[in-house]
Design an enzyme around this catalytic site. Sequence first.
Site, mmCIF file in Angstrom:
data_model
loop_
_atom_site.group_PDB
_atom_site.id
_atom_site.type_symbol
_atom_site.label_atom_id
_atom_site.label_comp_id
_atom_site.label_asym_id
_atom_site.label_seq_id
_atom_site.Cartn_x
_atom_site.Cartn_y
_atom_site.Cartn_z
ATOM 1 N N ARG A 15 44.538 -12.236 43.142
ATOM 2 C CA ARG A 15 45.853 -12.728 42.590
ATOM 3 C C ARG A 15 45.349 -13.950 41.326
ATOM 4 O O ARG A 15 45.996 -13.921 40.427
ATOM 5 C CB ARG A 15 46.542 -13.545 43.666
ATOM 6 C CG ARG A 15 47.366 -12.772 44.464
ATOM 7 C CD ARG A 15 47.541 -13.148 46.002
ATOM 8 N NE ARG A 15 46.338 -12.875 46.355
ATOM 9 C CZ ARG A 15 46.138 -11.572 47.255
ATOM 10 N NH1 ARG A 15 47.050 -10.834 47.351
ATOM 11 N NH2 ARG A 15 44.848 -11.420 47.728
ATOM 12 N N THR A 16 44.397 -14.466 41.652
ATOM 13 C CA THR A 16 43.841 -15.794 40.720
ATOM 14 C C THR A 16 43.576 -15.067 39.272
ATOM 15 O O THR A 16 44.178 -15.316 38.391
ATOM 16 C CB THR A 16 42.697 -16.690 41.403
ATOM 17 O OG1 THR A 16 43.327 -17.126 42.687
ATOM 18 C CG2 THR A 16 42.586 -17.779 40.669
ATOM 19 N N LYS B 217 20.983 -10.896 35.416
ATOM 20 C CA LYS B 217 19.699 -10.909 34.850
ATOM 21 C C LYS B 217 19.217 -12.328 35.306
ATOM 22 O O LYS B 217 17.974 -12.721 34.598
ATOM 23 C CB LYS B 217 19.601 -10.668 33.435
ATOM 24 C CG LYS B 217 20.124 -9.222 32.966
ATOM 25 C CD LYS B 217 20.230 -9.080 31.428
ATOM 26 C CE LYS B 217 20.709 -7.876 31.135
ATOM 27 N NZ LYS B 217 21.004 -7.873 29.500
ATOM 28 N N ARG C 58 35.509 -18.918 38.808
ATOM 29 C CA ARG C 58 35.627 -19.076 40.345
ATOM 30 C C ARG C 58 34.093 -18.819 40.607
ATOM 31 O O ARG C 58 33.638 -18.032 40.033
ATOM 32 C CB ARG C 58 36.333 -17.940 40.936
ATOM 33 C CG ARG C 58 35.969 -17.858 42.343
ATOM 34 C CD ARG C 58 37.118 -16.822 43.101
ATOM 35 N NE ARG C 58 38.153 -17.648 43.165
ATOM 36 C CZ ARG C 58 39.359 -16.928 43.902
ATOM 37 N NH1 ARG C 58 39.320 -15.819 44.538
ATOM 38 N NH2 ARG C 58 40.556 -17.503 43.924
ATOM 39 N N HIS D 169 40.633 -25.549 45.066
ATOM 40 C CA HIS D 169 41.301 -24.459 44.505
ATOM 41 C C HIS D 169 42.810 -25.241 43.872
ATOM 42 O O HIS D 169 43.616 -24.865 44.302
ATOM 43 C CB HIS D 169 41.675 -23.471 45.357
ATOM 44 C CG HIS D 169 42.165 -22.448 44.566
ATOM 45 N ND1 HIS D 169 42.565 -22.055 43.245
ATOM 46 C CD2 HIS D 169 42.099 -20.950 45.324
ATOM 47 C CE1 HIS D 169 42.461 -20.693 42.994
ATOM 48 N NE2 HIS D 169 42.529 -20.062 44.448
#
Length: 332
Positions: free
Chosen positions: A79-80, A109, A130, A158
């Site tokens: 969703r986000t 890497k 995120r 959040h």
Amino acid sequence: MNAQSLPKLFDFEKMVQKNVNGNGMTGMDILSVDQFDREHLAYIFSRAHEMRELVERVGACDLLKGYILACLFYEPSTRTSASFIAAMERLGGSVIPITQGVQFSSVSKGESLPDTIRTLEQYSDVIVLRHPEIGSAKLAADYAAVPVINAGDGAGEHPTQALLDLFTIQEELGHLEGLKIAMVGDLRYGRTVHSLTRLLMQYEDVSLRFVSPDTLRLPMTLMNEVIDRGVKVRETPDVADVIENADVLYVTRIQKERFTDPKQYEEVKDCFEITPELMARAKEKMVVMHPLPRVGEIHYRVDDDPRAAYFRQVKNGMYVRMALLAAVLGKA
Ligand code: NCD
């Protein structure tokens, strides 16, 4: 000079530059809900209403044409990430999506977060991040000249989810004052609970009920903040204790990925299930919310109940994120 030996920047000039504006949000990083007072919230919600109208009437517009959003996700998301992408595209902008796993980017890497951020800001006008570590969004913002939006920093915050949660409560119930809100599930690791609790403390006469197993209670520091603000609080392990009086039942998933001991997760994983039988005891006018994903906490049979608002909540996420993107890019 080796990038690792660069000092951690807190570039005041950049911060000032990022925070001068008309509506108070142009160039702003969105890191925590503590940045928002009620005036900000009212402003964002009224912009979100306009975004809803825009989408319903014409689908999309050119407001952010020529702007690019970099979406950088070090943790899974449906969703986000999708709602930020949809939000940007409906406003006519485009997206660099690093959402299908940073394993396909140079992070695999061994590239550091600051270097990845300083790279993405060369291409984009705003970065959504995120990341599994608390404080990562703040670190990214310290390095970036473009606005950084925290899309979840580990078990920390959040903020954009909390904004859409609050918007949903207002849309569903018509007001935010005087509500009895029960937060159910993983209150220890659930970042959406942490952010929403902080926002709700700003409203008069809100009562908060925290429902969780003992091991997943709200962190003590946050609980103390809530109590210091004079908010009425109750804690209980049993959802039956709150179901009859709740105006909002905010249900959350047990955050499996945050447990260090899998045995501890097994002990609590099935501790709650909202069923139609339980809902029969709830008020007629109330709302059941969930940031989603759900993994058994709300029975599928509850979905047809008009009080089940979680998919309307999902859609609100796009409107609120449209409003936020427009605001930080100086177009709202
Ligand atoms: C939440 C999250 O990522 O914190 N999901 C979301 O953003 N809608 C909740 C969760 O993962 O349980």
